[in-house]
Write a protein that holds these residues in place. Structure first.
Motif, PDB file in Angstrom:
ATOM      1  N   ALA A  89       0.847  -1.209   0.000  1.00 58.46           N
ATOM      2  CA  ALA A  89       0.000   0.000   0.000  1.00 58.46           C
ATOM      3  C   ALA A  89       0.874   1.247   0.000  1.00 58.46           C
ATOM      4  O   ALA A  89       0.589   2.226  -0.707  1.00 58.46           O
ATOM      5  N   THR A  90       1.948   1.216   0.796  1.00 55.56           N
ATOM      6  CA  THR A  90       2.887   2.344   0.813  1.00 55.56           C
ATOM      7  C   THR A  90       3.542   2.510  -0.554  1.00 55.56           C
ATOM      8  O   THR A  90       3.595   3.616  -1.115  1.00 55.56           O
TER       9      THR A  90
ATOM     10  N   ALA B  37      -8.015  14.707  -4.423  1.00 54.78           N
ATOM     11  CA  ALA B  37      -7.555  13.870  -3.307  1.00 54.78           C
ATOM     12  C   ALA B  37      -7.126  12.501  -3.812  1.00 54.78           C
ATOM     13  O   ALA B  37      -7.781  11.917  -4.681  1.00 54.78           O
ATOM     14  N   LYS B  38      -6.024  12.007  -3.250  1.00 60.55           N
ATOM     15  CA  LYS B  38      -5.499  10.713  -3.695  1.00 60.55           C
ATOM     16  C   LYS B  38      -5.481   9.673  -2.584  1.00 60.55           C
ATOM     17  O   LYS B  38      -5.365   8.479  -2.847  1.00 60.55           O
ATOM     18  N   VAL B  39      -5.560  10.125  -1.344  1.00 63.01           N
ATOM     19  CA  VAL B  39      -5.427   9.219  -0.211  1.00 63.01           C
ATOM     20  C   VAL B  39      -6.822   8.796   0.266  1.00 63.01           C
ATOM     21  O   VAL B  39      -7.712   9.638   0.410  1.00 63.01           O
ATOM     22  N   VAL B  40      -6.985   7.509   0.529  1.00 64.15           N
ATOM     23  CA  VAL B  40      -8.279   7.030   1.002  1.00 64.15           C
ATOM     24  C   VAL B  40      -8.575   7.590   2.384  1.00 64.15           C
ATOM     25  O   VAL B  40      -7.677   7.819   3.191  1.00 64.15           O
ATOM     26  N   ALA B  41      -9.850   7.828   2.648  1.00 60.90           N
ATOM     27  CA  ALA B  41     -10.320   8.304   3.953  1.00 60.90           C
ATOM     28  C   ALA B  41      -9.525   9.512   4.432  1.00 60.90           C
ATOM     29  O   ALA B  41      -9.188   9.630   5.606  1.00 60.90           O
ATOM     30  N   ASP B  42      -9.227  10.419   3.513  1.00 60.24           N
ATOM     31  CA  ASP B  42      -8.433  11.606   3.830  1.00 60.24           C
ATOM     32  C   ASP B  42      -9.232  12.539   4.739  1.00 60.24           C
ATOM     33  O   ASP B  42     -10.466  12.542   4.735  1.00 60.24           O
ATOM     34  N   ASN B  43      -8.500  13.334   5.520  1.00 58.95           N
ATOM     35  CA  ASN B  43      -9.124  14.344   6.361  1.00 58.95           C
ATOM     36  C   ASN B  43      -9.354  15.591   5.517  1.00 58.95           C
ATOM     37  O   ASN B  43      -8.406  16.163   4.983  1.00 58.95           O
ATOM     38  N   ALA B  44     -10.596  16.035   5.421  1.00 57.12           N
ATOM     39  CA  ALA B  44     -10.928  17.167   4.559  1.00 57.12           C
ATOM     40  C   ALA B  44     -10.567  18.508   5.183  1.00 57.12           C
ATOM     41  O   ALA B  44     -10.634  19.534   4.503  1.00 57.12           O
TER      42      ALA B  44
ATOM     43  N   ALA C 227     -12.383  16.903  -3.798  1.00 51.70           N
ATOM     44  CA  ALA C 227     -12.778  15.558  -4.217  1.00 51.70           C
ATOM     45  C   ALA C 227     -12.138  15.194  -5.549  1.00 51.70           C
ATOM     46  O   ALA C 227     -11.904  14.019  -5.829  1.00 51.70           O
TER      47      ALA C 227
ATOM     48  N   PHE D  70       2.729   9.175  -6.198  1.00 48.57           N
ATOM     49  CA  PHE D  70       3.377  10.461  -5.917  1.00 48.57           C
ATOM     50  C   PHE D  70       4.500  10.735  -6.929  1.00 48.57           C
ATOM     51  O   PHE D  70       4.635  11.838  -7.441  1.00 48.57           O
TER      52      PHE D  70
ATOM     53  N   ALA E 108       2.530   1.508  -3.460  1.00 51.27           N
ATOM     54  CA  ALA E 108       1.566   1.933  -4.478  1.00 51.27           C
ATOM     55  C   ALA E 108       1.337   3.436  -4.400  1.00 51.27           C
ATOM     56  O   ALA E 108       1.274   4.130  -5.431  1.00 51.27           O
ATOM     57  N   MET E 109       1.243   3.947  -3.168  1.00 50.43           N
ATOM     58  CA  MET E 109       1.029   5.388  -3.018  1.00 50.43           C
ATOM     59  C   MET E 109       2.278   6.166  -3.450  1.00 50.43           C
ATOM     60  O   MET E 109       2.173   7.189  -4.122  1.00 50.43           O
TER      61      MET E 109
ATOM     62  N   ARG F 135      -6.992  20.405  -0.865  1.00 47.77           N
ATOM     63  CA  ARG F 135      -7.410  19.241  -1.642  1.00 47.77           C
ATOM     64  C   ARG F 135      -8.936  19.244  -1.826  1.00 47.77           C
ATOM     65  O   ARG F 135      -9.659  19.706  -0.946  1.00 47.77           O
TER      66      ARG F 135
END
Lengths: 187, 188
Positions: B32-33, B61-68, B58, B40, B35-36, B56
């Motif tokens: 997962a790391t 955003a590229k990261v799942v469950a990101d803090n908005a 919608a 990048f 892949a991200m 960022r």
């Protein structure tokens, strides 16, 4: 036989990756109402499956000493969140935490909308007269703290983040004063 | 000796599935790391270089469950050429600020926020990041984080007063962009 074993190995590894990306195992501990949390999020002490699940569904999440994440995929009656319905998220009191937010996701990404409004936080909410808060989730515009659900169907979820939480939340997550998720109406 | 394929083939399949599952689950955080990081890099990011702090959306955003509600600066870390120094001027317009470090396998190996860190100089925080066998000069940092892996990830998070208030977002961006990440030159 070797080929069969290699194919099976590959299938098992692929299955693990897919499972970690779709499993609900992130929420292994009950919180209040529909909210679920997980003690090992972002922590090296978590088990292999949980670590894999968090890596796929909440990469680089912080440990509970810094942030406690609660996730909900249903309303308080256990019915899956749907943009065909309108919901009210409300509570009179805030949780004992330095800063909090509630964010709406579809398939773990923000729901695109003209306002770029994906969340409300303890610092930008419009408060009720008694100091409480009330957030409305719906696809149609609402006055006040509106969280747009968008036109596209899909798996919706909410994440309630508690930054620098009081240790009492981790000790007894079921008693955390999180908001109710009430289904108001459906199409 | 004759091999009983009716027993061995199903056994090999079951053993293959189980071992594949276990290896897959173990490897998922690393993958997962990676892949991200690939995403990048394909977007032009470089190791040991802090990203800017864009607002960022919608669409981006590229990261799942990101803090908005956070402005974030991040960097892929590579400690292969020596330790790093993060030098931060702490923002004043954020209700919460933190820096966190993640190993290749996603374990958090350091987290500090504006209320928990200790600084020698008010409003300025210097964090050295190193491998266990690397040295950093005495007194160069307020804290030292030891990474269990050569590669890792750094995230600076600063909560925005309101993501839909462009003036407030710009003011916080200006503060957050004061942070610097650099390789520590070790003499001798």
């Amino acid at each position: 036989m070797l080929i069969a074993a290699l194919v099976a190995f590959s299938a098992g590894a692929t299955g693990a990756w897919v499972y970690a990306g779709t499993s609900g195992r992130m929420g292994v501990e009950s919180g209040p109402g529909a909210w679920r949390t997980s003690k090992g999020t972002g922590d090296a002490s978590a088990g292999l499956v949980q670590r894999a699940t968090v890596a796929r569904q909440g990469l680089w999440a912080l440990p509970q000493s810094e942030v406690i994440y609660f996730r909900a995929i249903t309303d308080d009656e256990g019915v899956a969140l749907s943009n065909r319905c309108t919901y009210e998220i409300a509570r009179q009191e805030d949780p004992p935490t330095r800063w909090w937010s509630v964010t709406l996701y579809r398939n773990l990404f923000w729901v695109d909308n003209d306002l770029d409004r994906y969340s409300w936080t303890s610092t930008n909410l419009i408060r009720e007269d008694d100091g409480g808060y009330r957030i409305i989730l719906s696809k149609d515009s609402q006055p006040g703290n509106w969280l747009p659900m968008g036109e596209e169907d899909g798996g919706f979820s909410l994440i309630f983040r508690n930054y620098q939480p009081d240790p009492s939340i981790a000790l007894d997550p079921k008693s955390a004063p999180l908001p109710a998720i009430r289904r108001v109406s459906c199409d | 000796m004759r091999l009983n394929l009716k027993v061995l083939v199903p056994g090999a399949i079951i053993a293959g599935l189980l071992s594949g599952w276990l290896v897959g689950i173990w490897a998922t955080p690393y993958l997962a790391t990676d892949a991200m990081f690939s995403r990048f890099v394909s977007n032009g990011a470089k190791s040991n270089t802090l990203s800017k702090a864009p607002l960022r959306t919608a669409k981006t955003a590229k990261v799942v469950a990101d803090n908005a509600d956070t402005l974030t600066r991040s960097s892929m870390l590579d400690l292969g050429d020596g330790p790093l120094l993060l030098d931060v001027e702490l923002p004043t317009k954020s209700a919460y600020w933190s820096v966190s470090l993640f190993a290749h396998n996603t374990d958090t190996f350091y987290v500090g926020n504006d209320q928990t860190i200790e600084t020698a100089q008010p409003g300025r925080f210097r964090l050295a990041i190193k491998l266990a066998d690397q040295n950093v000069p005495d007194g160069i940092a307020d804290a030292i984080a030891i990474s269990p892996s050569r590669t890792g990830f750094l995230i600076i998070r600063a909560t925005m007063p309101d993501r839909t208030d462009p003036v407030a977002v710009k003011e916080l961006q200006d503060e957050v962009l004061q942070s610097r990440l650099q390789r520590l030159e070790i003499s001798g």
